[in-house]
Motif scaffolding. Sequence first.
Motif, PDB file in Angstrom:
ATOM      1  N   TYR A   1     -52.931 103.656 122.418  1.00 48.53           N
ATOM      2  CA  TYR A   1     -53.501 102.875 121.332  1.00 48.53           C
ATOM      3  C   TYR A   1     -54.474 103.776 120.572  1.00 48.53           C
ATOM      4  O   TYR A   1     -54.895 104.828 121.069  1.00 48.53           O
ATOM      5  CB  TYR A   1     -54.282 101.679 121.876  1.00 48.53           C
ATOM      6  CG  TYR A   1     -53.432 100.523 122.349  1.00 48.53           C
ATOM      7  CD1 TYR A   1     -52.756 100.588 123.573  1.00 48.53           C
ATOM      8  CD2 TYR A   1     -53.319  99.362 121.602  1.00 48.53           C
ATOM      9  CE1 TYR A   1     -51.979  99.527 124.016  1.00 48.53           C
ATOM     10  CE2 TYR A   1     -52.560  98.290 122.040  1.00 48.53           C
ATOM     11  CZ  TYR A   1     -51.898  98.383 123.246  1.00 48.53           C
ATOM     12  OH  TYR A   1     -51.134  97.323 123.678  1.00 48.53           O
ATOM     13  N   ARG A   2     -54.837 103.341 119.390  1.00 45.89           N
ATOM     14  CA  ARG A   2     -55.895 104.033 118.654  1.00 45.89           C
ATOM     15  C   ARG A   2     -56.728 103.030 117.875  1.00 45.89           C
ATOM     16  O   ARG A   2     -56.261 101.946 117.532  1.00 45.89           O
ATOM     17  CB  ARG A   2     -55.309 105.095 117.709  1.00 45.89           C
ATOM     18  CG  ARG A   2     -54.516 104.533 116.534  1.00 45.89           C
ATOM     19  CD  ARG A   2     -53.889 105.682 115.743  1.00 45.89           C
ATOM     20  NE  ARG A   2     -53.121 105.201 114.599  1.00 45.89           N
ATOM     21  CZ  ARG A   2     -52.363 105.985 113.835  1.00 45.89           C
ATOM     22  NH1 ARG A   2     -52.273 107.291 114.084  1.00 45.89           N
ATOM     23  NH2 ARG A   2     -51.702 105.468 112.823  1.00 45.89           N
ATOM     24  N   GLN A   3     -57.945 103.446 117.623  1.00 45.66           N
ATOM     25  CA  GLN A   3     -58.855 102.613 116.842  1.00 45.66           C
ATOM     26  C   GLN A   3     -59.642 103.491 115.885  1.00 45.66           C
ATOM     27  O   GLN A   3     -60.390 104.369 116.314  1.00 45.66           O
ATOM     28  CB  GLN A   3     -59.798 101.828 117.750  1.00 45.66           C
ATOM     29  CG  GLN A   3     -60.645 100.815 117.011  1.00 45.66           C
ATOM     30  CD  GLN A   3     -61.318  99.830 117.939  1.00 45.66           C
ATOM     31  OE1 GLN A   3     -61.485 100.070 119.125  1.00 45.66           O
ATOM     32  NE2 GLN A   3     -61.697  98.685 117.404  1.00 45.66           N
ATOM     33  N   ALA A   4     -59.434 103.250 114.613  1.00 45.37           N
ATOM     34  CA  ALA A   4     -60.162 103.964 113.585  1.00 45.37           C
ATOM     35  C   ALA A   4     -61.432 103.187 113.244  1.00 45.37           C
ATOM     36  O   ALA A   4     -61.500 101.971 113.474  1.00 45.37           O
ATOM     37  CB  ALA A   4     -59.282 104.132 112.348  1.00 45.37           C
ATOM     38  N   PRO A   5     -62.430 103.857 112.697  1.00 43.72           N
ATOM     39  CA  PRO A   5     -63.683 103.169 112.347  1.00 43.72           C
ATOM     40  C   PRO A   5     -63.424 101.980 111.431  1.00 43.72           C
ATOM     41  O   PRO A   5     -62.721 102.090 110.431  1.00 43.72           O
ATOM     42  CB  PRO A   5     -64.482 104.255 111.631  1.00 43.72           C
ATOM     43  CG  PRO A   5     -63.966 105.533 112.192  1.00 43.72           C
ATOM     44  CD  PRO A   5     -62.505 105.307 112.424  1.00 43.72           C
ATOM     45  N   GLY A   6     -63.974 100.829 111.807  1.00 46.59           N
ATOM     46  CA  GLY A   6     -63.845  99.638 110.995  1.00 46.59           C
ATOM     47  C   GLY A   6     -62.505  98.950 111.070  1.00 46.59           C
ATOM     48  O   GLY A   6     -62.258  97.983 110.331  1.00 46.59           O
TER      49      GLY A   6
ATOM     50  N   GLN B   1     -59.071  97.453 113.587  1.00 50.16           N
ATOM     51  CA  GLN B   1     -58.696  96.954 114.907  1.00 50.16           C
ATOM     52  C   GLN B   1     -57.905  98.002 115.679  1.00 50.16           C
ATOM     53  O   GLN B   1     -57.251  98.865 115.088  1.00 50.16           O
ATOM     54  CB  GLN B   1     -57.859  95.680 114.749  1.00 50.16           C
ATOM     55  CG  GLN B   1     -58.638  94.473 114.277  1.00 50.16           C
ATOM     56  CD  GLN B   1     -57.832  93.191 114.335  1.00 50.16           C
ATOM     57  OE1 GLN B   1     -56.613  93.220 114.179  1.00 50.16           O
ATOM     58  NE2 GLN B   1     -58.498  92.072 114.573  1.00 50.16           N
ATOM     59  N   ARG B   2     -57.979  97.889 116.978  1.00 47.30           N
ATOM     60  CA  ARG B   2     -57.185  98.769 117.828  1.00 47.30           C
ATOM     61  C   ARG B   2     -55.710  98.452 117.620  1.00 47.30           C
ATOM     62  O   ARG B   2     -55.321  97.290 117.573  1.00 47.30           O
ATOM     63  CB  ARG B   2     -57.580  98.583 119.296  1.00 47.30           C
ATOM     64  CG  ARG B   2     -57.005  99.604 120.242  1.00 47.30           C
ATOM     65  CD  ARG B   2     -57.598  99.453 121.643  1.00 47.30           C
ATOM     66  NE  ARG B   2     -59.032  99.722 121.649  1.00 47.30           N
ATOM     67  CZ  ARG B   2     -59.765  99.804 122.770  1.00 47.30           C
ATOM     68  NH1 ARG B   2     -59.177  99.627 123.948  1.00 47.30           N
ATOM     69  NH2 ARG B   2     -61.058 100.026 122.703  1.00 47.30           N
ATOM     70  N   GLU B   3     -54.889  99.500 117.520  1.00 48.70           N
ATOM     71  CA  GLU B   3     -53.467  99.295 117.297  1.00 48.70           C
ATOM     72  C   GLU B   3     -52.642 100.093 118.296  1.00 48.70           C
ATOM     73  O   GLU B   3     -53.042 101.180 118.726  1.00 48.70           O
ATOM     74  CB  GLU B   3     -53.077  99.696 115.870  1.00 48.70           C
ATOM     75  CG  GLU B   3     -53.274 101.167 115.544  1.00 48.70           C
ATOM     76  CD  GLU B   3     -52.689 101.571 114.204  1.00 48.70           C
ATOM     77  OE1 GLU B   3     -51.896 100.797 113.619  1.00 48.70           O
ATOM     78  OE2 GLU B   3     -53.003 102.696 113.750  1.00 48.70           O
ATOM     79  N   LEU B   4     -51.477  99.560 118.622  1.00 55.77           N
ATOM     80  CA  LEU B   4     -50.549 100.246 119.506  1.00 55.77           C
ATOM     81  C   LEU B   4     -49.850 101.353 118.730  1.00 55.77           C
ATOM     82  O   LEU B   4     -49.268 101.114 117.677  1.00 55.77           O
ATOM     83  CB  LEU B   4     -49.513  99.260 120.056  1.00 55.77           C
ATOM     84  CG  LEU B   4     -48.442  99.841 120.963  1.00 55.77           C
ATOM     85  CD1 LEU B   4     -49.054 100.428 122.227  1.00 55.77           C
ATOM     86  CD2 LEU B   4     -47.414  98.761 121.314  1.00 55.77           C
ATOM     87  N   VAL B   5     -49.903 102.556 119.266  1.00 52.17           N
ATOM     88  CA  VAL B   5     -49.288 103.710 118.627  1.00 52.17           C
ATOM     89  C   VAL B   5     -47.902 103.983 119.210  1.00 52.17           C
ATOM     90  O   VAL B   5     -46.933 104.166 118.480  1.00 52.17           O
ATOM     91  CB  VAL B   5     -50.169 104.961 118.792  1.00 52.17           C
ATOM     92  CG1 VAL B   5     -49.473 106.188 118.207  1.00 52.17           C
ATOM     93  CG2 VAL B   5     -51.519 104.748 118.141  1.00 52.17           C
ATOM     94  N   ALA B   6     -47.830 104.007 120.549  1.00 46.09           N
ATOM     95  CA  ALA B   6     -46.563 104.312 121.207  1.00 46.09           C
ATOM     96  C   ALA B   6     -46.586 103.760 122.618  1.00 46.09           C
ATOM     97  O   ALA B   6     -47.649 103.694 123.241  1.00 46.09           O
ATOM     98  CB  ALA B   6     -46.310 105.822 121.244  1.00 46.09           C
ATOM     99  N   SER B   7     -45.417 103.373 123.097  1.00 48.41           N
ATOM    100  CA  SER B   7     -45.327 102.851 124.454  1.00 48.41           C
ATOM    101  C   SER B   7     -44.099 103.422 125.139  1.00 48.41           C
ATOM    102  O   SER B   7     -43.106 103.770 124.496  1.00 48.41           O
ATOM    103  CB  SER B   7     -45.252 101.319 124.433  1.00 48.41           C
ATOM    104  OG  SER B   7     -44.069 100.889 123.799  1.00 48.41           O
ATOM    105  N   SER B   8     -44.188 103.504 126.465  1.00 48.77           N
ATOM    106  CA  SER B   8     -43.074 104.005 127.266  1.00 48.77           C
ATOM    107  C   SER B   8     -42.953 103.149 128.512  1.00 48.77           C
ATOM    108  O   SER B   8     -43.930 102.931 129.224  1.00 48.77           O
ATOM    109  CB  SER B   8     -43.325 105.462 127.657  1.00 48.77           C
ATOM    110  OG  SER B   8     -42.293 105.936 128.510  1.00 48.77           O
ATOM    111  N   SER B   9     -41.747 102.701 128.767  1.00 47.42           N
ATOM    112  CA  SER B   9     -41.487 101.869 129.934  1.00 47.42           C
ATOM    113  C   SER B   9     -40.307 102.453 130.691  1.00 47.42           C
ATOM    114  O   SER B   9     -39.245 102.674 130.101  1.00 47.42           O
ATOM    115  CB  SER B   9     -41.185 100.438 129.499  1.00 47.42           C
ATOM    116  OG  SER B   9     -40.863  99.635 130.609  1.00 47.42           O
ATOM    117  N   THR B  10     -40.513 102.731 131.970  1.00 47.32           N
ATOM    118  CA  THR B  10     -39.473 103.382 132.768  1.00 47.32           C
ATOM    119  C   THR B  10     -38.994 102.464 133.878  1.00 47.32           C
ATOM    120  O   THR B  10     -39.804 101.894 134.608  1.00 47.32           O
ATOM    121  CB  THR B  10     -40.025 104.686 133.383  1.00 47.32           C
ATOM    122  OG1 THR B  10     -40.458 105.549 132.333  1.00 47.32           O
ATOM    123  CG2 THR B  10     -38.946 105.395 134.185  1.00 47.32           C
ATOM    124  N   THR B  11     -37.675 102.313 133.989  1.00 47.48           N
ATOM    125  CA  THR B  11     -37.085 101.642 135.135  1.00 47.48           C
ATOM    126  C   THR B  11     -36.289 102.682 135.919  1.00 47.48           C
ATOM    127  O   THR B  11     -36.293 103.861 135.576  1.00 47.48           O
ATOM    128  CB  THR B  11     -36.156 100.502 134.687  1.00 47.48           C
ATOM    129  OG1 THR B  11     -35.023 101.069 134.011  1.00 47.48           O
ATOM    130  CG2 THR B  11     -36.883  99.561 133.735  1.00 47.48           C
TER     131      THR B  11
END
Length: 123
Positions: free
Chosen positions: A36-41, A43-53
């Motif tokens: 995730y990332r959060q820039a000044p001012g 909201q926190r946002e999801l940038v990338a996700s990884s899910s492994t089975t």
Amino acid sequence: VQLQASGGGLVQPGGSLRLSCRATGKIFSIRDMNWYRQAPGKQRELVASSSTTTTDVTTNYADSVKGRFIISEDNAKHMVTLEMNNLKPEDTAVYFCMSNLWTTDFSGIHEYWGQGTQVTVSS
């Protein structure tokens, strides 16, 4: 359980950075690892996700980073990296890793966050 992130810094526009995050502690199994990332001012946002089975790896990216960022997960080592290329000033933010995982006490799945690491893109 702790998540330790590293790799942030100052880079010029068009440059690259690599973030790493490792989860340690009494981990039984990891469902997913995320950045995730959060820039000044903002909201926190999801940038990338990884899910492994056992048979598949699923990755997802925010539209703003598709084609520039690559997330890679080493499930056995409980690590995730984020390769960030062609960085833009709007990528400037504090980046956080997060994981949903099961601990060895089998108390269910829990969400853990690492400390943030600053990424600044500026000339």
